[in-house]
Write an enzyme that holds these catalytic residues in place. Structure first.
Site, short mmCIF file in Angstrom:
data_model
loop_
_atom_site.label_atom_id
_atom_site.label_comp_id
_atom_site.label_asym_id
_atom_site.label_seq_id
_atom_site.Cartn_x
_atom_site.Cartn_y
_atom_site.Cartn_z
N THR A 230 0.82 -1.22 0.00
CA THR A 230 0.00 0.00 0.00
C THR A 230 0.85 1.27 0.00
OG1 THR A 230 -1.93 -1.07 0.96
CG2 THR A 230 -1.71 1.30 1.33
N VAL A 232 3.77 1.86 -1.38
CA VAL A 232 4.24 2.09 -2.75
C VAL A 232 3.05 2.34 -3.68
CG1 VAL A 232 5.50 1.09 -4.70
CG2 VAL A 232 6.31 0.70 -2.37
N GLY A 233 1.94 1.64 -3.45
CA GLY A 233 0.74 1.84 -4.26
C GLY A 233 0.23 3.27 -4.19
N GLU A 250 -3.60 -3.47 -6.83
CA GLU A 250 -3.93 -4.49 -5.83
C GLU A 250 -2.84 -4.42 -4.78
OE1 GLU A 250 -3.51 -8.08 -3.94
OE2 GLU A 250 -3.66 -8.94 -5.95
N CYS A 284 -0.56 -11.15 0.33
CA CYS A 284 -1.41 -10.00 0.63
C CYS A 284 -2.76 -10.42 1.20
CB CYS A 284 -1.62 -9.16 -0.63
SG CYS A 284 -2.24 -10.09 -2.05
#
Length: 474
Positions: A230, A232-233, A250, A284
């Site tokens: 998350t 890096v997302g 994702e 994940c």
């Protein structure tokens, strides 16, 4: 004897660059091979190749696309032992996790091959004297980024759906598993994928921010596809937004498993252990919080601990994590919880293993919201056990997280299970099954900070086409 170097693949040709980095084994700490370090110049060359191949691939007959994907499935099967070893070496996987990856990735090729020709437009009614049609067109060049933890499943998925939809792809592989990800490209190349449709580059952590930013900002890259953490997302999402480009993300999870008072405790215990500790909890969708009804908590704990000892006997080596930092993170989370009143029900946070990348499963009881373990994604072999007395309390705790990828409910009353399923804020709820569940026929993706967009099934193909409205006067 020279060390093998993982090459890039640009316009169908393998390319070696001057600067490289070492790829080490998490099991032994030894150097496995080297990998090239991509620069902004490599980005430009790769995107140019993908853009040049775009029109040809867009117009490529769907029957021939299908045949390439089916051939890729055959090749993956024929190279199975070789492919499994790459994954075992690079990410410390055991044979069952490598087998699971290869089985599902092979099935993805077969399933998506059958969906290639299923993308359809419509001819809706329009104003008097006007005829219209809605066609679906591929986005163009797609940037695909996949992580190391399920490298064949997530690597294949990241490139397969855009390619099936008629897009061309820049695949930025993981620096942790570059040879595994390169193998996916080599399979598709061997299967007959035209030059430039799939291009592969990797870079090291130092250069990753600049290379990723350059890829997203490139005017020929039209959509971004990222699976990973998350934090890096959020960066990927911000960069995509700044460049007005859509993305499919994702991300991480903090999956709850609710064990209700009428649950089959043997089933719930077995599935909770599998969901929490499969591949050392580095998935994940891993179960990170077991929310158990107080009435059956004692009986469930007994069965849970027995299942852990059965799955991880004390005589064997501790499970491998991807690096020592992951072990340190999990130990820090557990120690913080214990310092604030939690109790360790299974495991020894101070145990010395054969390497700093190994850690045995730890179950922590009496976890409360003031503990870091309550909300932080551990991404490792530690799980919280939390007692509740009502459905409302169970749902509140299940939803008390920024994440929302997947979840599980164990109950013998389907009505209870469906009530929980409607109330849990996540992309998937699995009744009487573990939180780790990924099938090519079901849409996969998250809610909240677990991302947006969907992989798998026809949803996964539709992500990579956009509509165009055409009208004409009769």
């Amino acid at each position: 004897m020279s060390t093998y170097t993982v090459p890039f693949v640009i316009n169908g040709e393998e390319r070696h660059v001057e600067k490289t980095f070492d790829v080490t084994s998490p099991a032994t700490g030894k150097v496995l091979h080297k990998c090239g370090i991509a620069t902004e110049a490599d980005v430009a060359t790769a995107v140019e190749a993908a853009a040049a191949a775009g029109q040809q691939w867009r117009d490529f007959p769907t029957s021939k696309r299908r045949d390439i994907l089916l051939k890729a499935a055959e090749i993956m099967t024929s190279r199975r032992a070789e492919l499994a070893q790459y994954m075992i070496d690079e990410v410390g996987a055991l044979q069952p996790w490598a087998d699971f990856n290869l089985n599902l990735a092979t099935d993805f090729f077969k399933d998506v091959a059958g969906r290639v020709s299923a993308v359809e437009g419509t001819v809706p009614p329009c104003a008097e004297g006007i005829t219209s049609m809605i066609v679906k067109e591929p986005y163009g060049v797609v940037l695909a980024m996949a992580p190391w933890n399920a490298p064949y499943i997530l690597g294949v998925r990241s490139v397969l759906f855009p390619i099936a939809a008629g897009c061309t792809v820049i695949f930025k592989g993981s620096e942790t598993s570059p040879r595994t990800h390169h193998a996916i490209v080599s399979i598709l190349t061997e299967a007959g994928l035209p030059k430039g449709v799939l291009n592969f580059i990797v870079t090291d952590p130092t250069n990753a921010p600049l290379v990723t930013k350059s890829l997203i900002a490139h005017p020929d890259v039209k959509k971004i596809n990222f699976t990973g953490s998350t934090p890096v997302g959020k960066i990927i999402g911000r960069l995509a937004g700044e460049n007005l480009k859509p993305a499919v993300l994702e991300l991480g999870g903090k999956a709850p498993a609710i064990v209700w008072e009428d649950a089959d405790l043997d089933l719930a215990a077995g599935q909770s252990v599998a969901g929490s500790f499969f591949f050392s909890g580095q998935i994940c969708m891993s179960t990170e919080r077991i929310i158990v009804h107080k009435k059956i908590s004692g009986a469930f704990q007994e069965k849970l601990l027995a299942k852990v000892k059965e799955a991880f006997p004390s005589s064997g080596d501790a499970p491998i994590l991807i690096n020592a930092n992951s072990v340190d993170k999990n130990k820090k989370l557990v120690k913080d919880a214990v310092s604030k009143g939690a109790s360790v029900l299974n495991g020894d946070v101070d145990a010395t293993e054969t390497s700093k990348t190994r850690m045995r499963p730890i179950i922590v009881g009496k976890v409360t919201p003031d503990m870091d373990l309550y909300k932080t994604e551990s991404f490792g072999p530690s799980v919280s056990l939390i007692e509740v007395e009502s459905e409302e309390e169970a749902l509140r705790i299940a939803n008390d997280t920024e994440y929302g990828l997947t979840s599980a409910v164990f109950t013998e009353d389907l009505r209870v299970g469906l009530r929980f399923a409607r109330g849990i804020e996540s992309g998937a709820v699995h009744i009487n099954n573990m939180t780790i569940h990924d099938e090519m026929t079901l849409p996969h993706g998250g809610a909240k900070a677990s991302g947006y967009g969907r992989f798998n099934s026809h949803y996964g193909v539709e992500e990579w086409v956009r509509t165009k409205t055409i009208t004409w006067r009769n």
